[in-house]
Enzyme design. Sequence first.
Site, mmCIF file in Angstrom:
data_model
loop_
_atom_site.group_PDB
_atom_site.id
_atom_site.type_symbol
_atom_site.label_atom_id
_atom_site.label_comp_id
_atom_site.label_asym_id
_atom_site.label_seq_id
_atom_site.Cartn_x
_atom_site.Cartn_y
_atom_site.Cartn_z
ATOM 1 N N SER A 138 19.256 24.650 -24.050
ATOM 2 C CA SER A 138 18.766 26.426 -24.095
ATOM 3 C C SER A 138 18.990 26.755 -22.377
ATOM 4 O O SER A 138 19.025 26.770 -21.436
ATOM 5 C CB SER A 138 16.984 26.710 -24.454
ATOM 6 O OG SER A 138 17.268 27.856 -23.855
ATOM 7 N N TYR A 151 8.839 23.063 -22.243
ATOM 8 C CA TYR A 151 9.507 23.335 -22.986
ATOM 9 C C TYR A 151 10.855 23.266 -22.270
ATOM 10 O O TYR A 151 11.474 22.886 -21.911
ATOM 11 C CB TYR A 151 9.521 24.227 -23.944
ATOM 12 C CG TYR A 151 11.258 24.754 -25.017
ATOM 13 C CD1 TYR A 151 11.600 24.491 -25.787
ATOM 14 C CD2 TYR A 151 12.348 25.623 -24.167
ATOM 15 C CE1 TYR A 151 12.324 24.417 -26.152
ATOM 16 C CE2 TYR A 151 12.836 25.671 -24.734
ATOM 17 C CZ TYR A 151 13.459 25.557 -26.379
ATOM 18 O OH TYR A 151 14.422 25.842 -26.494
#
Length: 254
Positions: A138, A151
Amino acid sequence: MKLTGNTIFITGGTSGIGRGLAEALHRLGNKVIISGRRTALLEAVTAANPGMASIALDISSLESIERAAKELVANHPDLNVVFNNAGFMPFDDVSGPVDDAVARSLIDTNLLGPIRMTAALIEHLKTKPEATVLYTTSVLAFVPSAGNAIYSATKAALHSFALSQRFQLRNTNVQVQEIAPPWVDTDLIYKSGDPRAMSLPAFIEQTIAKLAGDDPEIIVDAIKPIRDNPGANEHALVHAFNQSIVENPIPVAA
């Protein structure tokens, strides 16, 4: 990586980016095997894409990973691409107590899952003339979202792991590539049509085009400035990024 003639296993292939890339690679003539925990979703995706295969997998479970790896090698001996895409993204607030169960689940799914899945298949991949390990990380691996702190940390750790594995596989036929998406309008957070999010079709199109090369990182043009963060000055960048989110919150499901 080459874009045709592969046998590709994709974790988390029933929705969002995983499904989008699975279907795009399937259309290019690759043999694609998707995985996920929910059999009904696997059946729906494969029914919509004749010729695509599926296998049930809980990526947070070592036992499930080992079972799936044995089944993959037995049923798809030409397997030469392992695409670690499965993950989830809860909101959190680490200024107070952390939900330990959620934290452990995130680490098991987003970090240990890809590490274990690749480890279970790496020796098989080494037997192929050309092979690729893909990881979906990400942009938050480089500039964390404070509201998704754990996360973001798992994706930063997976990015670091990919760097090390790429080096250690340098003298083999196995290539390691990392796809680092921006905010894409999928159900990972909440599909809302927010103009700050990249549309899924645009992301898939650009990512497939970039995958055709040998770049170690697949970064869409829109997030290159964030990827090229200002080094020692990253604290200011992270603060400004998160302040913008505080002032313009990301929508979440009711």
